[in-house]
Design a protein around this motif. Structure first.
Motif, PDB file in Angstrom:
ATOM      1  N   ASP C 188       0.817  -1.211   0.000  1.00 18.22           N
ATOM      2  CA  ASP C 188       0.000   0.000   0.000  1.00 18.22           C
ATOM      3  C   ASP C 188       0.853   1.264   0.000  1.00 18.22           C
ATOM      4  O   ASP C 188       0.530   2.234  -0.689  1.00 18.22           O
ATOM      5  CB  ASP C 188      -0.914   0.012   1.237  1.00 18.22           C
ATOM      6  CG  ASP C 188      -2.048  -0.991   1.104  1.00 18.22           C
ATOM      7  OD1 ASP C 188      -2.722  -1.240   2.120  1.00 18.22           O
ATOM      8  OD2 ASP C 188      -2.264  -1.497  -0.012  1.00 18.22           O
ATOM      9  N   TYR C 189       1.911   1.274   0.794  1.00 17.28           N
ATOM     10  CA  TYR C 189       2.653   2.531   0.886  1.00 17.28           C
ATOM     11  C   TYR C 189       3.416   2.833  -0.403  1.00 17.28           C
ATOM     12  O   TYR C 189       3.687   3.991  -0.712  1.00 17.28           O
ATOM     13  CB  TYR C 189       3.576   2.563   2.109  1.00 17.28           C
ATOM     14  CG  TYR C 189       4.601   1.467   2.213  1.00 17.28           C
ATOM     15  CD1 TYR C 189       4.362   0.354   3.015  1.00 17.28           C
ATOM     16  CD2 TYR C 189       5.815   1.553   1.541  1.00 17.28           C
ATOM     17  CE1 TYR C 189       5.297  -0.648   3.132  1.00 17.28           C
ATOM     18  CE2 TYR C 189       6.754   0.549   1.658  1.00 17.28           C
ATOM     19  CZ  TYR C 189       6.490  -0.544   2.450  1.00 17.28           C
ATOM     20  OH  TYR C 189       7.419  -1.548   2.574  1.00 17.28           O
ATOM     21  N   GLU C 191       2.198   2.044  -3.340  1.00 20.70           N
ATOM     22  CA  GLU C 191       1.141   2.534  -4.207  1.00 20.70           C
ATOM     23  C   GLU C 191       0.849   3.999  -3.891  1.00 20.70           C
ATOM     24  O   GLU C 191       0.640   4.811  -4.793  1.00 20.70           O
ATOM     25  CB  GLU C 191      -0.112   1.695  -3.966  1.00 20.70           C
ATOM     26  CG  GLU C 191      -1.170   1.919  -4.991  1.00 20.70           C
ATOM     27  CD  GLU C 191      -2.316   0.970  -4.763  1.00 20.70           C
ATOM     28  OE1 GLU C 191      -2.440   0.025  -5.568  1.00 20.70           O
ATOM     29  OE2 GLU C 191      -3.056   1.169  -3.802  1.00 20.70           O
ATOM     30  N   ALA C 192       0.846   4.302  -2.591  1.00 20.69           N
ATOM     31  CA  ALA C 192       0.610   5.692  -2.194  1.00 20.69           C
ATOM     32  C   ALA C 192       1.717   6.588  -2.758  1.00 20.69           C
ATOM     33  O   ALA C 192       1.455   7.692  -3.241  1.00 20.69           O
ATOM     34  CB  ALA C 192       0.560   5.803  -0.678  1.00 20.69           C
ATOM     35  N   ARG C 194       3.387   6.168  -5.423  1.00 12.60           N
ATOM     36  CA  ARG C 194       3.166   6.361  -6.864  1.00 12.60           C
ATOM     37  C   ARG C 194       2.080   7.404  -7.084  1.00 12.60           C
ATOM     38  O   ARG C 194       2.191   8.280  -7.919  1.00 12.60           O
ATOM     39  CB  ARG C 194       2.717   5.045  -7.496  1.00 12.60           C
ATOM     40  CG  ARG C 194       3.872   4.226  -7.981  1.00 12.60           C
ATOM     41  CD  ARG C 194       3.515   2.839  -8.462  1.00 12.60           C
ATOM     42  NE  ARG C 194       2.238   2.721  -9.112  1.00 12.60           N
ATOM     43  CZ  ARG C 194       1.441   1.671  -8.950  1.00 12.60           C
ATOM     44  NH1 ARG C 194       1.773   0.710  -8.149  1.00 12.60           N
ATOM     45  NH2 ARG C 194       0.298   1.595  -9.595  1.00 12.60           N
ATOM     46  N   LEU C 196       1.236   9.736  -5.146  1.00 12.38           N
ATOM     47  CA  LEU C 196       1.696  11.066  -4.757  1.00 12.38           C
ATOM     48  C   LEU C 196       2.747  11.575  -5.738  1.00 12.38           C
ATOM     49  O   LEU C 196       3.290  12.661  -5.560  1.00 12.38           O
ATOM     50  CB  LEU C 196       2.333  11.024  -3.365  1.00 12.38           C
ATOM     51  CG  LEU C 196       1.374  10.816  -2.200  1.00 12.38           C
ATOM     52  CD1 LEU C 196       2.160  10.463  -0.951  1.00 12.38           C
ATOM     53  CD2 LEU C 196       0.587  12.094  -1.947  1.00 12.38           C
ATOM     54  N   LEU C 198       5.829  10.559  -6.460  1.00 13.73           N
ATOM     55  CA  LEU C 198       7.123  10.823  -5.841  1.00 13.73           C
ATOM     56  C   LEU C 198       8.304  10.465  -6.739  1.00 13.73           C
ATOM     57  O   LEU C 198       9.448  10.736  -6.408  1.00 13.73           O
ATOM     58  CB  LEU C 198       7.248  10.029  -4.525  1.00 13.73           C
ATOM     59  CG  LEU C 198       6.351  10.551  -3.395  1.00 13.73           C
ATOM     60  CD1 LEU C 198       6.501   9.694  -2.166  1.00 13.73           C
ATOM     61  CD2 LEU C 198       6.717  11.983  -3.053  1.00 13.73           C
ATOM     62  N   GLY C 199       8.027   9.845  -7.857  1.00 15.09           N
ATOM     63  CA  GLY C 199       9.121   9.560  -8.773  1.00 15.09           C
ATOM     64  C   GLY C 199       9.763   8.201  -8.533  1.00 15.09           C
ATOM     65  O   GLY C 199       9.941   7.781  -7.399  1.00 15.09           O
ATOM     66  N   HIS C 202      12.967   7.878  -6.166  1.00 19.19           N
ATOM     67  CA  HIS C 202      12.619   7.978  -4.745  1.00 19.19           C
ATOM     68  C   HIS C 202      12.001   6.674  -4.285  1.00 19.19           C
ATOM     69  O   HIS C 202      12.332   6.156  -3.222  1.00 19.19           O
ATOM     70  CB  HIS C 202      11.642   9.136  -4.526  1.00 19.19           C
ATOM     71  CG  HIS C 202      11.065   9.176  -3.150  1.00 19.19           C
ATOM     72  ND1 HIS C 202      11.528  10.020  -2.163  1.00 19.19           N
ATOM     73  CD2 HIS C 202      10.069   8.453  -2.570  1.00 19.19           C
ATOM     74  CE1 HIS C 202      10.834   9.822  -1.056  1.00 19.19           C
ATOM     75  NE2 HIS C 202       9.950   8.880  -1.276  1.00 19.19           N
ATOM     76  N   ARG C 206      14.307   5.244  -1.627  1.00 23.68           N
ATOM     77  CA  ARG C 206      13.887   5.655  -0.305  1.00 23.68           C
ATOM     78  C   ARG C 206      12.781   4.788   0.278  1.00 23.68           C
ATOM     79  O   ARG C 206      12.665   4.656   1.474  1.00 23.68           O
ATOM     80  CB  ARG C 206      13.374   7.096  -0.347  1.00 23.68           C
ATOM     81  CG  ARG C 206      14.431   8.101  -0.688  1.00 23.68           C
ATOM     82  CD  ARG C 206      15.469   8.219   0.427  1.00 23.68           C
ATOM     83  NE  ARG C 206      16.272   9.404   0.281  1.00 23.68           N
ATOM     84  CZ  ARG C 206      15.890  10.610   0.668  1.00 23.68           C
ATOM     85  NH1 ARG C 206      14.719  10.778   1.238  1.00 23.68           N
ATOM     86  NH2 ARG C 206      16.675  11.643   0.481  1.00 23.68           N
ATOM     87  N   GLU C 207      11.919   4.259  -0.585  1.00 23.22           N
ATOM     88  CA  GLU C 207      10.815   3.490  -0.042  1.00 23.22           C
ATOM     89  C   GLU C 207      11.139   2.014   0.063  1.00 23.22           C
ATOM     90  O   GLU C 207      10.812   1.352   1.042  1.00 23.22           O
ATOM     91  CB  GLU C 207       9.552   3.657  -0.909  1.00 23.22           C
ATOM     92  CG  GLU C 207       9.096   5.083  -1.083  1.00 23.22           C
ATOM     93  CD  GLU C 207       8.336   5.613   0.124  1.00 23.22           C
ATOM     94  OE1 GLU C 207       7.907   4.809   0.960  1.00 23.22           O
ATOM     95  OE2 GLU C 207       8.207   6.843   0.237  1.00 23.22           O
ATOM     96  N   MET C 208      11.769   1.475  -0.957  1.00 14.61           N
ATOM     97  CA  MET C 208      11.943   0.027  -0.972  1.00 14.61           C
ATOM     98  C   MET C 208      13.303  -0.461  -0.482  1.00 14.61           C
ATOM     99  O   MET C 208      13.387  -1.419   0.270  1.00 14.61           O
ATOM    100  CB  MET C 208      11.698  -0.502  -2.385  1.00 14.61           C
ATOM    101  CG  MET C 208      10.288  -0.204  -2.854  1.00 14.61           C
ATOM    102  SD  MET C 208       9.744  -1.278  -4.174  1.00 14.61           S
ATOM    103  CE  MET C 208      10.052  -0.252  -5.559  1.00 14.61           C
ATOM    104  N   PRO C 210      15.512   0.566   1.742  1.00 14.31           N
ATOM    105  CA  PRO C 210      15.821   0.459   3.173  1.00 14.31           C
ATOM    106  C   PRO C 210      15.394  -0.869   3.799  1.00 14.31           C
ATOM    107  O   PRO C 210      16.023  -1.339   4.729  1.00 14.31           O
ATOM    108  CB  PRO C 210      15.051   1.632   3.781  1.00 14.31           C
ATOM    109  CG  PRO C 210      14.990   2.630   2.690  1.00 14.31           C
ATOM    110  CD  PRO C 210      14.860   1.843   1.427  1.00 14.31           C
ATOM    111  N   SER C 211      14.330  -1.470   3.277  1.00 14.91           N
ATOM    112  CA  SER C 211      13.961  -2.754   3.880  1.00 14.91           C
ATOM    113  C   SER C 211      14.888  -3.868   3.435  1.00 14.91           C
ATOM    114  O   SER C 211      14.847  -4.968   3.949  1.00 14.91           O
ATOM    115  CB  SER C 211      12.516  -3.135   3.560  1.00 14.91           C
ATOM    116  OG  SER C 211      11.965  -2.291   2.613  1.00 14.91           O
ATOM    117  N   ARG C 213      18.192  -3.519   3.430  1.00  7.49           N
ATOM    118  CA  ARG C 213      19.535  -3.237   3.937  1.00  7.49           C
ATOM    119  C   ARG C 213      20.274  -4.483   4.373  1.00  7.49           C
ATOM    120  O   ARG C 213      21.470  -4.636   4.146  1.00  7.49           O
ATOM    121  CB  ARG C 213      19.444  -2.284   5.144  1.00  7.49           C
ATOM    122  CG  ARG C 213      19.449  -0.838   4.778  1.00  7.49           C
ATOM    123  CD  ARG C 213      19.609   0.017   5.998  1.00  7.49           C
ATOM    124  NE  ARG C 213      18.390   0.048   6.778  1.00  7.49           N
ATOM    125  CZ  ARG C 213      17.778   1.157   7.153  1.00  7.49           C
ATOM    126  NH1 ARG C 213      18.257   2.327   6.791  1.00  7.49           N
ATOM    127  NH2 ARG C 213      16.694   1.101   7.880  1.00  7.49           N
TER     128      ARG C 213
END
Lengths: 335, 337, 301
Positions: C188-189, C191-192, C194, C196, C198-199, C202, C206-208, C210-211, C213
């Motif tokens: 969901d986040y 999709e959110a 996208r 929004l 955010l490009g 990013h 930034r979203e994917m 980090p998980s 790492r």
């Protein structure tokens, strides 16, 4: 007045190994700016898919999505980007709607930086603080550095709403946004959404299976009832609840257990001919509700698909029998 | 149940999930335990049949079960007696939505397993009994028995779970959120089914839910739980029309209805407390509109209000009664409108 | 300005932040003996390879009088076939090998992340092509391919060598990243993000990412070990020009100069082997400790 956002005979069919599934079938819905509308239905009725079609997250396989009069899927570039920001979806599950690896501040500031609404950390801080206050997360400073797992379900939903607000949307689609939240705080979330509407004129579309929530939320707006991919009734809330035109709506309203022993134990139920819900892979001919419908008329209901037609008092219903019985009614007849 | 307390042991400390809960249940009575997330209701339910997961400790209290004039403490039962108690005397219906079935075996095998585990022998006997039970819950045995759990709808699964629970004709059936995650029409059919079964078979029922309307439909008596404690205990009509605890009042006011007038509906502000570090005094005080200093000093005991069968854990219950103004059988939200 | 303190970290907090995180990390690590030992080992060898040479002068003069001496106070690990001190060579020998290993790991990680994300987000034919290439590389025996490539291309610079090593290692991480991104894409986040607008960069970084790492860190470390093996392998086989001193070259000479046959020269052969093995062991132990830390379920109560 042209509608702000409109679904024009929109359809969405999914292909599966078992055959095509028409999740949404020829739905037409026109929404004005600043409207509060609920789409209600049971699971499998297509309401979630309709919500996603409205927000442009999935493409229709038939019909059009119009925003400010223009077909969205024919626009490109800046116009399409503008539409994307204008219609925001708030998800159902507060536990997956926020990125677990980012703090509230990071989540809310990202769109601000991206869309140049804040050019420095300090500006972003000011805007984010204001947003948090607007969604009743006070004191804002407390929430800025929190990660999603440190917040309750209700708080997460508020952050999700704040996130939607960062891009100044004109339409917010809340897909079962209060269903997974504690009962005692649902109302405050709904009030928050209604507040956005009255303060900023945002159109809010609430998708839910809970008619009681729908009635509260859309009490000065409309409710659309969906069944197996089609809208079967669309009316102002009080008309629908007081005097449902479609037999399915009537059955739903009568079936709801109420938090009031007196009412709920004496409520009259609507008996349906069958309890089985047809599979979307094998829809009955004609009106898809006919195998269960108490008003069923052989030869008519199983042969012809009923269109959503207007009946007196600004309502629409997709039922041959209901249209016939009510179309001739004088304008003054409502509960 | 007398003074039951259950703790979860976690790294951060003991979570006092259930604190000093007492109630009595008569034969053929239906009790509803209503609470939201973090109220302790599921811990309580699971504790009743001693199915608590590892890391849970019942710190004190008794669960007294009386059969044929003999009373025993469920907590002290040995393994054999416990097995007999479970299912033959007291059965539990779990939430169908929460993966209560083994996904790789058919429903028939599920029946067989349950029967065998409780000493019912003979495949034919089990087959007959399964047929009877599925009939009771209005399911077609020929269709359901050979199916796997994912082939059944939510409503059907819930019915199967009810059928399984009734297998050994228990005197007490405990249901955990029996209608959550089900559609309106399906919910209706399950509620009607439970009502029917109760009338036919005469068992006592305890059901746990966050859904007040379920209590309104089926319960004789009702308990509201908050932060692990019972905050109010009353007959269903008394609870709905004449609540005396601010939390019950708040809860009733927070639930919108479809029929009738809307009334004054509003949420309860704030969030439930941390069950590891509970505040001193009444745990509802931070969110309570009627709280005074005395409330924060000590945990209020359950006091009899109006009638001896109606208890509320609030020292300001008279004030609550005044706020409601009327004692009529009219919903709370309307009274406050 | 209490607001500022909470949200915009002050300089003190900015510095403190990573410091606090490191302390916490070390605390968690100290509870795992294997991981902690590995960590100490890594730190030691990094120090040995990069810092020690700054203090210890290179003793590169052959001294025929001191050929194959056994360990003594003057030469704690003995001398080689040219009379040069072995310990000195060990100290200087790590730098090249470790540098190349780190570079190779870095390149392979970058390739894996970039192409894995692209494959998962773009999909379609691009995805199919990338997956096909990856599968081919995964199935070809690495060392054979490496030898072939090295023999043909004859790498002369370290960078080149690092790149070649990297090219053979990205496959498994790419697969992992691709499958993670494929699953995260549906969250969901994401999709959110996208919606929004955010490009894509990013969303990926930034979203994917980090998980992911943990995978990336562990892969990096293991890629280093593979790179080391590969390097030493091709050096011993003489496919790389011999210059400078590193542990691989020491082995090459030790082998070539018949050090296997003299009892006195035992330490000349053993030292580089021990050095390499200990580094590998440290890296692997550290990686294992990391895995436990990153996976909360393995962490236990």
């Amino acid at each position: 007045m042209t509608a702000l956002i409109e679904l024009e005979r929109i359809s969405r069919t999914f292909t599966t190994p078992d055959g095509p599934i028409r999740a949404v079938d020829s739905v037409s819905l026109a929404l004005e700016a600043g409207e509060a509308i609920c789409i209600v239905g049971e699971s499998g009725c297509g309401k979630t898919t309709t919500g996603r079609l409205l927000s442009g997250l999935i493409r229709p396989t038939g019909g059009r999505l119009l925003y400010e009069g223009k077909d969205v899927w024919l626009t490109k570039g800046a116009d399409l980007a503008r539409f994307r920001r204008a219609v925001q979806l708030v998800h159902q599950d507060p536990y997956s709607s926020l990125n677990p690896t980012r703090t509230v501040f990071q989540t809310l500031s990202a769109p601000l930086f991206r869309h140049k609404k804040a050019r420095s950390g300090r500006q972003a801080l000011a805007v984010v603080t204001e947003l948090l206050q607007r969604v009743d997360l006070t004191p804002p400073e407390y929430f800025l550095t929190k990660y999603p797992h440190q917040l309750s379900g209700g708080q997460r939903q508020r952050v999700a709403i704040a996130r939607a607000l960062t891009v100044d949307p004109t339409v917010i689609v809340a897909d079962e946004a209060v269903s997974m939240v504690d009962v005692s705080i649902r109302i405050s979330l709904l009030n928050l959404l209604l507040g956005l509407r009255s303060e900023f004129g945002v159109t809010i579309v609430l998708i839910t299976h809970d008619l009681a929530v729908a009635r509260y939320f859309a009490r000065s707006g409309r409710i659309g009832v969906m069944y197996l991919g089609r809208v079967v009734e669309l009316a102002r809330t009080e008309s629908l609840v007081g005097d449902p035109a479609h037999p399915y709506s009537a059955a739903l309203i009568a079936a709801i257990p109420e938090a009031d022993p007196e009412i709920t134990r004496t409520k009259k139920r609507v008996e349906l001919r069958s309890a089985e819900i047809p599979s979307l892979l094998a829809l009955p001919p004609g009106c898809t509700f006919h195998p269960r419908c108490p008003l069923f008329e052989a030869g008519l209901c199983d042969a012809l698909v009923p269109e959503l037609l207007p009946i007196p008092e600004q309502r629409e219903v997709a039922c041959h029998v209901a249209v016939r019985e009510r179309a001739g009614e004088p304008a003054a007849a409502t509960a | 149940m007398r003074g039951l307390s259950i703790d979860y042991l976690t790294r951060r400390g003991a979570v006092h999930a259930v604190r000093d809960v007492s109630f009595d249940l008569e034969k053929s009575e239906t009790l509803a335990i209503i609470g939201e997330s973090g109220s302790g209701k599921t811990t309580l339910a699971v504790g009743l049949i001693r199915l608590s997961p590892r890391g849970t400790k019942v710190t004190k209290g008794e669960i007294l079960y009386t059969k044929d004039g003999v009373t025993s403490d469920v907590r002290k039962l040995d393994d054999d007696d416990l097995r007999e108690y479970r299912w033959a005397e007291c059965a539990m219906v779990f939430q169908a939505a929460l993966n209560s079935f083994n996904p790789v075996i058919t429903i028939w095998e599920q029946f067989l397993d349950t029967a065998r585990a409780h000493g019912m022998a003979g495949k034919r006997r089990v087959r007959d009994r399964a047929g009877e039970l599925l009939d009771l819950v209005h399911l077609d045995a020929r269709r359901v028995l050979p199916a796997f759990q994912h082939e059944l709808s939510g409503g059907m699964k819930q019915r199967v779970l009810i059928a399984l629970a009734l297998m050994l004709e228990p005197q007490l059936v405990i249901l955990d959120e029996p209608t959550t995650a089900l559609d309106i029409l399906t919910q209706r059919s399950i509620i009607d089914l439970l009502r029917q079964l109760r009338q036919r078979l005469g068992f006592s029922m305890i059901f746990i839910s966050h859904d007040l309307s379920l209590a309104a439909e089926l319960a004789d008596r009702m308990i509201t739980m908050y932060a692990g404690r019972v905050v109010e205990h009353a007959k269903v009509e008394d609870m709905f029309y004449r609540p005396r605890h601010p939390y019950s009042l708040g809860l009733l006011r927070a639930v919108p209805r479809v029929s009738g007038a809307l009334g004054n509906i509003t949420s309860i502000p704030g969030s439930p407390p941390d069950l590891i570090r509970l505040p001193v005094g009444c745990s509802y005080a931070p969110r309570c509109p009627f709280a005074i200093d005395a409330c924060r000093e000590a945990d209020p005991p359950l006091l009899a209000v109006d009638t001896p069968q109606h208890e509320a854990a609030c020292i300001r219950w008279r004030h609550v009664a005044e706020v409601l103004r009327s004692d009529a059988d009219v919903p709370v939200a309307e009274k406050l409108a | 300005m209490t607001i500022a303190i909470y949200a915009r970290p002050t300089l003190g907090q900015r510095v403190a932040g990573p410091f606090v995180a490191s302390v916490e990390f070390l605390r968690l690590l100290s509870k795992r003996p294997v991981g902690f030992a590995g960590f100490i080992g890594c730190v030691f060898f990094l120090f040995l390879a990069f810092v020690a040479p700054l203090f210890v002068p290179l003793k590169n003069d052959p001294s025929l009088a001191e050929i194959y001496q056994t360990p003594s106070l003057a030469h704690p690990l003995g001398t080689d076939f040219q009379g040069k001190d072995v310990l000195n060579q060990i100290v200087y020998g790590g730098r090249d090998i470790l540098t190349i290993a780190i570079l190779a790991a870095f390149f392979s990680t970058t390739i894996a992340i970039t192409f894995g994300s692209i494959a998962a987000t773009v999909g379609g034919r691009v995805d199919a092509a990338i997956v096909a290439i990856t599968d081919v590389i995964l199935t070809v025996p690495q060392l054979v391919l490496l030898i072939a490539v090295a023999a043909i291309l004859r790498p002369t610079s370290f960078l080149f060598l690092a790149v070649i090593l990297a090219l053979l290692q990205w496959s498994s991480l790419l697969r992992q990243i691709r499958s993670q991104v494929l699953s995260l894409k549906e969250r969901d986040y994401v999709e959110a993000a996208r919606s929004l607008d955010l490009g894509l960069p990013h969303i990926i970084f930034r979203e994917m990412l980090p998980s992911m790492r943990s995978y990336i860190a562990i892969h990096f470390i293991l890629a280093m070990t593979q790179a080391m093996y590969a390097q030493v392998g091709i050096i011993i086989l003489g496919l790389v020009p011999i210059s400078g001193t590193n542990w691989g070259i020491m082995l090459y000479f030790a082998q070539g100069q018949g050090a296997l046959f003299f009892r006195d020269s035992l330490w000349y052969i053993l030292s580089p082997i021990l050095a390499i093995v200990l580094v590998q062991l440290s890296l692997v132990s550290f990686a294992s400790g990391l895995e436990e830390i990153f996976n909360p379920r393995l962490r236990g109560a």
